[in-house]
Design a protein around this motif. Structure first.
Motif, PDB file in Angstrom:
ATOM      1  N   THR A  92       2.929  44.558  28.154  1.00  0.00           N
ATOM      2  CA  THR A  92       3.624  43.458  28.820  1.00  0.00           C
ATOM      3  C   THR A  92       4.297  43.927  30.098  1.00  0.00           C
ATOM      4  O   THR A  92       4.169  43.292  31.151  1.00  0.00           O
ATOM      5  N   LEU A  93       4.996  45.048  30.033  1.00  0.00           N
ATOM      6  CA  LEU A  93       5.676  45.561  31.225  1.00  0.00           C
ATOM      7  C   LEU A  93       4.673  45.928  32.317  1.00  0.00           C
ATOM      8  O   LEU A  93       4.947  45.732  33.506  1.00  0.00           O
ATOM      9  N   ALA A  94       3.523  46.445  31.922  1.00  0.00           N
ATOM     10  CA  ALA A  94       2.501  46.813  32.907  1.00  0.00           C
ATOM     11  C   ALA A  94       1.987  45.600  33.677  1.00  0.00           C
ATOM     12  O   ALA A  94       1.631  45.715  34.849  1.00  0.00           O
TER      13      ALA A  94
ATOM     14  N   LYS B 101       9.440  36.049  27.786  1.00  0.00           N
ATOM     15  CA  LYS B 101       8.479  34.956  27.600  1.00  0.00           C
ATOM     16  C   LYS B 101       7.095  35.530  27.276  1.00  0.00           C
ATOM     17  O   LYS B 101       6.409  35.052  26.368  1.00  0.00           O
ATOM     18  N   GLU B 102       6.707  36.563  28.005  1.00  0.00           N
ATOM     19  CA  GLU B 102       5.398  37.184  27.776  1.00  0.00           C
ATOM     20  C   GLU B 102       5.345  37.928  26.439  1.00  0.00           C
ATOM     21  O   GLU B 102       4.319  37.916  25.757  1.00  0.00           O
TER      22      GLU B 102
ATOM     23  N   SER C 152      10.615  38.893  16.136  1.00  0.00           N
ATOM     24  CA  SER C 152      10.742  38.723  17.590  1.00  0.00           C
ATOM     25  C   SER C 152      10.981  40.070  18.261  1.00  0.00           C
ATOM     26  O   SER C 152      11.409  41.035  17.621  1.00  0.00           O
ATOM     27  N   ILE C 153      10.693  40.086  19.557  1.00  0.00           N
ATOM     28  CA  ILE C 153      10.953  41.252  20.403  1.00  0.00           C
ATOM     29  C   ILE C 153      11.700  40.737  21.620  1.00  0.00           C
ATOM     30  O   ILE C 153      11.218  39.821  22.299  1.00  0.00           O
TER      31      ILE C 153
ATOM     32  N   LYS D 261      18.430  39.143  39.673  1.00  0.00           N
ATOM     33  CA  LYS D 261      17.012  39.509  39.732  1.00  0.00           C
ATOM     34  C   LYS D 261      16.570  40.111  38.396  1.00  0.00           C
ATOM     35  O   LYS D 261      15.506  39.770  37.876  1.00  0.00           O
ATOM     36  N   GLN D 262      17.400  41.009  37.817  1.00  0.00           N
ATOM     37  CA  GLN D 262      17.073  41.629  36.537  1.00  0.00           C
ATOM     38  C   GLN D 262      17.047  40.587  35.420  1.00  0.00           C
ATOM     39  O   GLN D 262      16.181  40.619  34.557  1.00  0.00           O
ATOM     40  N   LYS D 263      17.985  39.654  35.464  1.00  0.00           N
ATOM     41  CA  LYS D 263      18.036  38.598  34.449  1.00  0.00           C
ATOM     42  C   LYS D 263      16.757  37.750  34.484  1.00  0.00           C
ATOM     43  O   LYS D 263      16.181  37.435  33.445  1.00  0.00           O
ATOM     44  N   LYS D 264      16.312  37.408  35.678  1.00  0.00           N
ATOM     45  CA  LYS D 264      15.073  36.626  35.818  1.00  0.00           C
ATOM     46  C   LYS D 264      13.861  37.418  35.348  1.00  0.00           C
ATOM     47  O   LYS D 264      12.975  36.884  34.685  1.00  0.00           O
ATOM     48  N   LEU D 265      13.829  38.714  35.698  1.00  0.00           N
ATOM     49  CA  LEU D 265      12.723  39.563  35.270  1.00  0.00           C
ATOM     50  C   LEU D 265      12.706  39.676  33.744  1.00  0.00           C
ATOM     51  O   LEU D 265      11.651  39.543  33.128  1.00  0.00           O
ATOM     52  N   ASN D 266      13.866  39.889  33.136  1.00  0.00           N
ATOM     53  CA  ASN D 266      13.942  39.987  31.680  1.00  0.00           C
ATOM     54  C   ASN D 266      13.480  38.694  31.017  1.00  0.00           C
ATOM     55  O   ASN D 266      12.795  38.723  29.996  1.00  0.00           O
TER      56      ASN D 266
END
Length: 173
Positions: free
Chosen positions: A128-130, A58-59, A86-87, A48-53
């Protein structure tokens, strides 16, 4: 027919041993099942964390590219963007972290200017996180992300562990 009383005692002792062994095997199996279940939960959380990251990265890539385009078109509000290659978000559930690739022009900046660029990066990450993380709070945005800055593979600076808005820059010349 007489049965030797010692045989009865031996039979009872054998039955007790089998019961104890059976109970021991059951307890061992329960422990193994519990460990397997815990491992499965950890694997699911990691996936789940890998998919979220991946979604966050991407964003972030999209946001940085947009900011760089705005800067090229003359919008000086995005003056941090030409220094950033990059970030990459590397955070976990409990902490927000990112690796920031900079270019050689960044190295030529004084420390105050590097910190100003870093604060703009904090803003991009926070925005982005928001939008991506359901549990991202204003408090977390105020805390900021732990940032690590690199020129290729060489570390050039990082944010402070206790205050993500304070930076340590390395002299690499």
């Amino acid at each position: 027919m007489n049965i030797d009383p010692n045989i009865n005692a031996k039979i009872e002792e054998t039955m007790k041993t089998k019961t104890i062994t059976s109970n021991s095997e059951t307890a061992e199996q329960k422990q193994q099942d519990k460990q397997a279940e815990q491992q499965q939960k950890e694997n699911e959380a990691a996936d789940k964390q890998k998919k979220l990251n991946a979604k966050i990265n991407k964003e972030l890539k999209k946001s940085l590219k947009e900011d760089q385009n705005f800067y090229v078109k003359g919008d000086k509000r995005y003056n941090y963007s030409p220094f950033i290659s990059s970030i990459k978000y590397t955070g976990q559930e409990s902490s927000d972290r990112a690796n920031v690739q900079v270019n050689t022009d960044f190295i030529e900046l004084d420390n105050e200017s590097k910190s100003a660029v870093a604060e703009k990066v904090q803003g991009v990450i926070g925005a982005t996180l928001a939008t991506v993380k359901d549990d991202y709070t204003e408090e977390k945005q105020d805390q900021g992300a732990g940032l690590f800055f690199y020129l290729n593979k060489r570390a050039v600076g990082h944010s402070s562990l206790l205050n993500s808005h304070k930076y340590k820059w390395y002299n690499i010349n």
